[in-house]
Design an enzyme around this catalytic site. Structure first.
Site, short mmCIF file in Angstrom:
data_model
loop_
_atom_site.label_atom_id
_atom_site.label_comp_id
_atom_site.label_asym_id
_atom_site.label_seq_id
_atom_site.Cartn_x
_atom_site.Cartn_y
_atom_site.Cartn_z
N ASP A 66 -17.12 2.46 -3.33
CA ASP A 66 -17.51 1.62 -1.56
C ASP A 66 -17.57 1.98 -0.65
O ASP A 66 -16.93 3.51 -0.23
CB ASP A 66 -16.93 0.07 -0.79
CG ASP A 66 -17.79 -0.46 -2.13
OD1 ASP A 66 -19.06 -0.54 -2.32
OD2 ASP A 66 -17.42 -1.88 -2.07
N TYR A 130 -7.50 3.48 -10.66
CA TYR A 130 -7.52 3.40 -9.41
C TYR A 130 -6.11 2.80 -8.69
O TYR A 130 -5.61 2.66 -10.06
CB TYR A 130 -8.68 1.96 -8.65
CG TYR A 130 -9.81 2.53 -9.09
CD1 TYR A 130 -10.86 2.44 -7.83
CD2 TYR A 130 -10.43 1.94 -10.49
CE1 TYR A 130 -11.99 3.14 -7.93
CE2 TYR A 130 -12.05 1.96 -10.18
CZ TYR A 130 -12.71 3.11 -8.99
OH TYR A 130 -13.94 3.16 -9.77
#
Length: 298
Positions: A66, A130
């Site tokens: 994002d 992540y």
């Protein structure tokens, strides 16, 4: 037949790893049309225009991030079709050429490999990791070093109950329906994922913070590994674990949230800010067999 511009030319597919600071971008994916927003992919494909491929080069991104999210290492595949009689670029030349023509200083191509013509950067990935960076002991974002401001979530708390966070993270490990941690807009047809790792650990003091400030600050890292994640799954899991660390939720409540499978539940409005999230790695099984093997060039 064979009279078109691609006649006799050789198409080569490459896997490229690249990194970026996401602060200036509307995510990694290209933004098409006349919008002012721009994605990392826009700059990569603009640089690839200088390769003079017979067919325009398109990057197929492994992991979409994002706006504001960073990547230590993302991946993509691309095809380059040179004119007849010209050999394919070596991975080293391709890497150098892309970096030379990239027009944004927050993007860097790390490495390239020749791969099979049917290799797919998104579907062939076997692992994605992540990490999320937190800092405690900071009264507010404006009290944090400018070098860290867009690279971690500054919590207005002096400490975290890390033991409780680690206990809560154990409930998330394994194969589950993660509907409760999925944001609207996910293209996934299934919300079942296998979380292989979820860890919470202290970080050494940041070298980007002045010594007199670092004494009151504590940095933390959360890491999550899976083959794939749902839309905003990592940021929503992070937000819930932080709530546990702050005493707003208990580890048992995290298990209840997971099992309720309700993305619109009262606790599921929690989403960690984008700027603390980093895509750390994308891995491929058997890449050693794919990379650098002339037989892979088809």
């Amino acid at each position: 037949m064979g009279s078109g511009p691609a006649a006799g030319s050789v198409r080569a597919r490459y896997l490229v790893y690249f990194q970026y600071l996401g602060t200036d971008f509307n995510g990694v994916a290209a933004v098409r049309g006349a919008q002012r927003a721009v994605g990392v992919q826009n700059y990569l494909e603009e640089a690839a225009e200088r390769l003079k491929s017979v067919v325009p080069v398109k990057f197929v991104i492994s992991s979409r991030t994002d706006a504001g999210v960073h990547a230590l290492s993302n991946a993509a595949h691309l095809d380059v079709q040179r004119r007849s009689g010209q050999p394919p670029f070596s991975p080293e030349v391709l890497t150098q050429a892309l970096n030379t023509h990239l027009k944004h200083p927050a993007i860097r191509v790390l490495q390239a490999f020749r791969v099979h013509s049917n290799f797919h950067a998104r579907y062939a990935a076997t692992s994605r990791t992540y990490l999320y960076r937190l800092v405690t002991g900071c009264p507010g974002p404006d009290q944090l070093s400018v070098f860290e401001r867009n690279r971690c979530w500054a919590l207005q708390a002096d400490n975290l109950d890390v033991a409780a966070m680690q206990e809560a993270a154990q409930h998330l490990l394994g194969t589950h329906d993660f509907s409760a941690f999925q944001s609207a807009g996910s293209p996934s047809t299934s919300s079942v994922r296998t979380l292989r790792r979820a860890s919470v650990s202290p970080d050494p003091g940041s070298p980007l913070v002045l010594p007199e400030e670092s004494r009151r600050l504590q940095f933390w890292t959360l890491e999550f590994e899976s083959q794939s994640f749902l839309y905003r799954q990592v940021r929503r899991m992070t937000a819930v674990l932080v709530a546990v660390g702050l005493g707003a939720l208990t580890p048992t409540e995290v298990k209840v949230i997971l099992e309720c499978r309700d993305p619109l539940g009262r606790h599921q409005t929690r989403v960690a800010p984008a700027h603390g999230l980093f895509l750390k790695s994308v891995l491929y099984g058997g890449l050693g067999d794919l990379a650098g093997n002339p037989a892979c060039a088809q």
